[in-house]
Structure formats: C-alpha cells, structure tokens
Design a protein around this motif. Structure first.
Motif, mmCIF file in Angstrom:
data_model
loop_
_atom_site.group_PDB
_atom_site.id
_atom_site.type_symbol
_atom_site.label_atom_id
_atom_site.label_comp_id
_atom_site.label_asym_id
_atom_site.label_seq_id
_atom_site.Cartn_x
_atom_site.Cartn_y
_atom_site.Cartn_z
ATOM 1 N N UNK A 1 12.273 58.267 12.966
ATOM 2 C CA UNK A 1 13.257 57.070 13.087
ATOM 3 C C UNK A 1 14.393 57.771 13.810
ATOM 4 N N UNK A 2 14.895 59.083 13.985
ATOM 5 C CA UNK A 2 15.938 59.399 14.705
ATOM 6 C C UNK A 2 15.661 59.278 16.181
ATOM 7 N N UNK A 3 14.145 59.743 16.560
ATOM 8 C CA UNK A 3 13.814 59.618 17.897
ATOM 9 C C UNK A 3 13.700 58.151 18.492
ATOM 10 N N UNK A 4 13.046 57.084 17.494
ATOM 11 C CA UNK A 4 13.092 55.541 17.801
ATOM 12 C C UNK A 4 14.754 55.256 18.084
ATOM 13 N N UNK A 5 15.590 55.753 17.407
ATOM 14 C CA UNK A 5 16.881 55.138 17.552
ATOM 15 C C UNK A 5 17.584 55.879 18.722
ATOM 16 N N UNK A 6 17.293 57.027 19.006
ATOM 17 C CA UNK A 6 17.796 57.623 20.182
ATOM 18 C C UNK A 6 17.137 56.942 21.384
ATOM 19 N N UNK A 7 15.941 56.509 21.376
ATOM 20 C CA UNK A 7 15.309 55.834 22.618
ATOM 21 C C UNK A 7 15.992 54.478 22.564
ATOM 22 N N UNK A 8 16.072 53.653 21.694
ATOM 23 C CA UNK A 8 16.889 52.396 21.588
ATOM 24 C C UNK A 8 18.402 52.705 22.152
ATOM 25 N N UNK A 9 19.069 53.635 21.739
ATOM 26 C CA UNK A 9 20.229 53.618 22.388
ATOM 27 C C UNK A 9 20.002 54.150 23.753
ATOM 28 N N UNK A 10 19.319 54.838 24.414
ATOM 29 C CA UNK A 10 19.188 55.293 25.742
ATOM 30 C C UNK A 10 18.839 53.871 26.590
ATOM 31 N N UNK A 11 17.813 53.232 25.978
ATOM 32 C CA UNK A 11 17.572 51.838 26.650
ATOM 33 C C UNK A 11 18.626 50.951 26.692
ATOM 34 N N UNK A 12 19.206 51.000 25.503
ATOM 35 C CA UNK A 12 20.413 49.669 25.559
ATOM 36 C C UNK A 12 21.437 50.245 26.675
ATOM 37 N N UNK A 13 21.686 51.602 26.686
ATOM 38 C CA UNK A 13 22.761 52.216 27.647
ATOM 39 C C UNK A 13 22.116 51.751 29.187
ATOM 40 N N UNK A 14 21.052 52.014 29.373
ATOM 41 C CA UNK A 14 20.428 51.817 30.728
ATOM 42 C C UNK A 14 20.632 49.807 31.036
ATOM 43 N N UNK A 15 20.534 49.167 30.301
ATOM 44 C CA UNK A 15 20.749 47.973 30.506
ATOM 45 C C UNK A 15 22.154 47.536 30.837
ATOM 46 N N UNK A 16 22.929 48.118 29.851
ATOM 47 C CA UNK A 16 24.239 48.262 30.062
ATOM 48 C C UNK A 16 24.910 48.411 31.641
ATOM 49 N N UNK A 17 24.320 49.616 32.021
ATOM 50 C CA UNK A 17 24.547 50.225 33.223
ATOM 51 C C UNK A 17 24.145 49.450 34.279
ATOM 52 N N UNK A 18 22.713 48.977 34.195
ATOM 53 C CA UNK A 18 22.400 47.865 35.180
ATOM 54 C C UNK A 18 23.383 46.739 35.457
ATOM 55 N N UNK A 19 23.750 46.055 34.383
ATOM 56 C CA UNK A 19 24.843 45.011 34.579
ATOM 57 C C UNK A 19 25.961 45.500 35.075
#
Length: 107
Positions: A80-98
């Motif tokens: 669950x920690x790994x999934x949460x970390x991947x979710x945060x990294x993915x969200x940050x990547x989308x934020x950086x794109x915009x």
C-alpha cells in the motif's frame, strides 16, 4: 494428565513465484538503468554540466526504483505504501506537465 499447550505462531511463507518476480524486476531495472548509463558512451553530452545532471537523474531514478521494488515484497502494508508513492509521483508528474505547458520559460 497434563496437557501441553502450544502457542500459535504466525509464519509467513514466501512463495518461489514472488522471489522469481522480484529477481526479474531487479534484472529489468539493471538492464534499463544500465542502458541509460551506456547512452553516455554512445551519445555523449555536450558539456560536463549536462553529464552531471544526467548521472544524477540516473542515480536518483535507480535509487527510487530499487527501493520501491524491494519494499513492495515486504508485505501487504508495504504494498500500500508503494502504491501510494506511485500515485503521488504520477500526480506530481501530471501537475508538472500542466505547469510547464502554461508557464513561459525564458531563454
């Protein structure tokens, strides 16, 4: 007559499948990041600053990858920690794109 009491022991067994998947992911990571490092030989950067930045990127990415792969196989909570970390990294990547698409970069 005396009864012998046995304590209940929780023993987690790792399956061979989990170990083989973990080994496979570690080998894949070695090939990916080894290939990235080889690109410095086949297509060298123009300056030492670019080379340093590329090496820091490779080292940081490798560190994050191997930490996440090996933590994933520690148990259910760690997955669950790994999934949460991947979710945060993915969200940050989308934020950086915009962010980068809407802000101007001075040259």
């Amino acid at each position: 007559m005396e009864t012998k009491l046995q304590t209940n022991q929780n023993i987690e067994m790792k399956s061979k499948k989990e170990d083989s998947v973990r080994t496979l992911l570690n080998i894949i990571g070695f090939l990916i990041f080894g290939g990235l490092a080889l690109t410095m030989i086949t297509n060298p950067p123009h300056s030492t600053k670019e080379m340093k930045e590329f090496l820091f990127f490779i080292m940081g990415s490798t560190f994050i990858y191997y930490i996440l792969v090996n933590v994933y196989f520690l148990g259910e909570l760690w997955r669950k920690v790994v999934y949460t970390t991947l979710f945060i990294i993915g969200g940050m990547s989308i934020f950086i794109i915009f962010y980068l698409s809407t802000s101007s970069i001075p040259h």
